[in-house]
Design a protein around this motif. Structure first.
Motif, mmCIF file in Angstrom:
data_model
loop_
_atom_site.group_PDB
_atom_site.id
_atom_site.type_symbol
_atom_site.label_atom_id
_atom_site.label_comp_id
_atom_site.label_asym_id
_atom_site.label_seq_id
_atom_site.Cartn_x
_atom_site.Cartn_y
_atom_site.Cartn_z
ATOM 1 N N PRO A 209 -1.038 5.173 8.618
ATOM 2 C CA PRO A 209 -0.987 4.867 7.187
ATOM 3 C C PRO A 209 -1.380 3.416 6.937
ATOM 4 C CG PRO A 209 1.226 4.887 8.109
ATOM 5 C CD PRO A 209 0.303 5.379 9.197
ATOM 6 N N THR A 215 2.667 -0.409 -1.215
ATOM 7 C CA THR A 215 2.639 1.048 -1.131
ATOM 8 C C THR A 215 2.030 1.500 0.195
ATOM 9 O OG1 THR A 215 2.440 1.261 -3.546
ATOM 10 C CG2 THR A 215 1.803 3.168 -2.221
ATOM 11 N N HIS A 217 0.040 4.382 2.277
ATOM 12 C CA HIS A 217 -0.930 5.426 1.971
ATOM 13 C C HIS A 217 -1.233 6.229 3.232
ATOM 14 C CE1 HIS A 217 -1.613 2.166 -0.970
ATOM 15 N NE2 HIS A 217 -1.985 3.110 -1.815
ATOM 16 N N LEU A 225 -5.059 11.194 -0.719
ATOM 17 C CA LEU A 225 -4.057 10.289 -0.152
ATOM 18 C C LEU A 225 -2.675 10.619 -0.705
ATOM 19 C CD1 LEU A 225 -5.958 6.884 -0.646
ATOM 20 C CD2 LEU A 225 -5.872 8.243 1.445
ATOM 21 N N ALA A 227 0.662 8.612 -1.493
ATOM 22 C CA ALA A 227 1.096 7.223 -1.650
ATOM 23 C C ALA A 227 2.593 7.179 -1.922
ATOM 24 C CB ALA A 227 0.337 6.561 -2.805
ATOM 25 N N LEU A 262 -8.420 -0.599 -0.154
ATOM 26 C CA LEU A 262 -8.416 0.486 0.811
ATOM 27 C C LEU A 262 -9.861 0.784 1.196
ATOM 28 C CD1 LEU A 262 -5.841 2.955 -0.825
ATOM 29 C CD2 LEU A 262 -5.452 1.448 1.136
ATOM 30 N N ASN A 280 -8.912 4.867 -7.879
ATOM 31 C CA ASN A 280 -8.011 5.879 -7.320
ATOM 32 C C ASN A 280 -8.661 7.237 -7.091
ATOM 33 O OD1 ASN A 280 -5.778 4.214 -7.102
ATOM 34 N ND2 ASN A 280 -5.034 4.705 -9.144
#
Length: 389
Positions: A209, A215, A217, A225, A227, A262, A280
């Motif tokens: 992760p 957070t 993920h 994902l 989260a 990310l 996202n």
């Protein structure tokens, strides 16, 4: 200290190596507070002195643990290593200068300050099943099947100046439902939060992760994902989709620490592609890199094993060194491959963890003092691993 302007005092401290800086903290309460609690100081010190390292070890518990600095990769060095003759090491996470690892017991440790805590993992539903799988009388296939679930373990360090605490989060898969068990280092409990998805997709095996913006993920096989925020205990599904295209190796899910994003890395023997998650939902291509030259005749396999926004690390296995591998480092800022490569251990050394030292404080407890007093072999192994940094 009161007679020296703060910026000049910082310049003096910036010239100290990490061990000397850790010793400097013990000389004065104000100095200790400044070094430990001022995020501006730690950021400035890290950018000037401290570099990242890469741990690599076998995929079902390691007797050998190898560590190499990103800043000094060359063909003359294979990195420092520790041999654990009577135990195995599992690294479950690396965050903000702390390591979460298991050597007969679960530890959280700061290799820079050499401080550590022993953690009780008996209350976890997941952790005991992973480490039990690594005992000597188990078959290699059973070991691998159990310990590849280590990616279900998340390790998060809250760098908030007033709290400075860590949490361990284990994600539990139940068809289309995900639950979370949490530990603050003292006790385990099951969070009331769950996530339910409309379709079944397993968490990607052996994919750690990524902790970003408070957070954790986890990547699923369909590219989406899961989260989870360890502080608020809020969780959600991020319906992102990632198409591998012509990639001939497993993608790497990682954090771009330089840009706080990310990222997903995939590629072919000719080109490596770096994707960033935007909005996202969409993975956007941000960079293409010409891969390190590889001899098709000698090549067994290759994959990207580490990325942090500053460096990208490729692992190459060759036929003439089938039981060994080589690591190549690409400098993202210089846009070039560094000269030379370094031996990266055996073919089963599949777990890689980036580590950036920090001065994060680990509070010792009475249990640790009892174990240290008994000259426990596990502590000797732990100290040897911390000394690799």
């Amino acid at each position: 200290m009161n007679d020296i302007p703060l910026h000049l005092f910082d310049e003096i401290l910036f010239k100290l190596d990490p061990k000397s800086l850790a010793m400097m903290r013990c000389t004065n309460r104000l100095i200790n507070s400044h070094i430990s609690d001022d995020p501006g100081f730690e950021s400035g010190y890290s950018s000037r002195f401290v570099g990242s390292s890469l741990f690599h070890l076998m995929n079902y518990g390691a007797h050998y643990v190898i560590c190499k600095s990103f800043s000094s990769y060359d063909s003359k060095s294979s990195g420092d290593e520790v041999y654990l003759s009577k135990d195995r090491c599992y690294i479950f996470g690396s965050c903000s200068g702390l390591l979460l690892l298991y050597i007969g017991d679960l530890f959280v440790a700061n290799p820079l300050t050499k401080r550590f805590r022993v953690l009780d993992h008996s209350g976890s539903k997941l952790l005991p099943t992973i480490v039990v799988g690594g005992v000597r009388n188990r078959g290699a296939h059973l070991n691998a099947a159990r310990t590849e679930r280590a990616m279900c373990v998340g390790f998060a360090v809250n760098r908030n100046q007033t709290t400075k605490r860590f949490k361990i989060v284990c994600i539990l898969e139940m068809e289309t439902v995900y639950a979370f068990e949490i530990s603050d280092g003292y006790c385990w409990r099951l969070s009331e939060t769950t996530v339910t998805t409309t379709s079944k997709s397993d968490l990607t095996a052996r994919m750690k992760p990524v902790y970003l913006d408070g957070t954790l993920h986890w990547l699923r096989d369909d590219g989406s994902l899961i989260a989870f925020n360890p502080e608020t205990e809020k969780a959600r599904l991020i319906p992102s989709m990632f198409h591998r295209g012509e990639s001939d190796t497993k993608p790497l899910f990682a954090e771009d620490k330089k840009n706080n994003r990310l990222t997903m890395i995939s590629g072919t023997k000719e080109t490596i592609s770096v994707y960033t998650l935007l909005g996202n939902s969409k993975w956007t291509l941000t960079m293409r890199i010409k891969n390190v030259p590889m001899d098709d005749i000698k090549l067994v396999c290759w994959n990207v094993v580490a990325y942090d926004g500053k460096c990208l690390v490729v692992r190459e296995m060759k036929k003439d060194t089938y039981y060994n591998g080589w690591l190549h480092v690409y400098d993202m800022e210089a846009n070039s491959w560094r000269f030379g490569s370094v031996w990266c251990g055996y073919k089963n050394n599949l777990d890689y963890y980036t580590f950036t030292p920090s001065l994060f404080f680990v509070e010792e407890d009475e249990q640790e003092k009892v174990i240290v007093a008994s000259n426990d072999l596990r502590i000797s192994y732990l100290n040897a691993i911390m000394a690799l940094i």
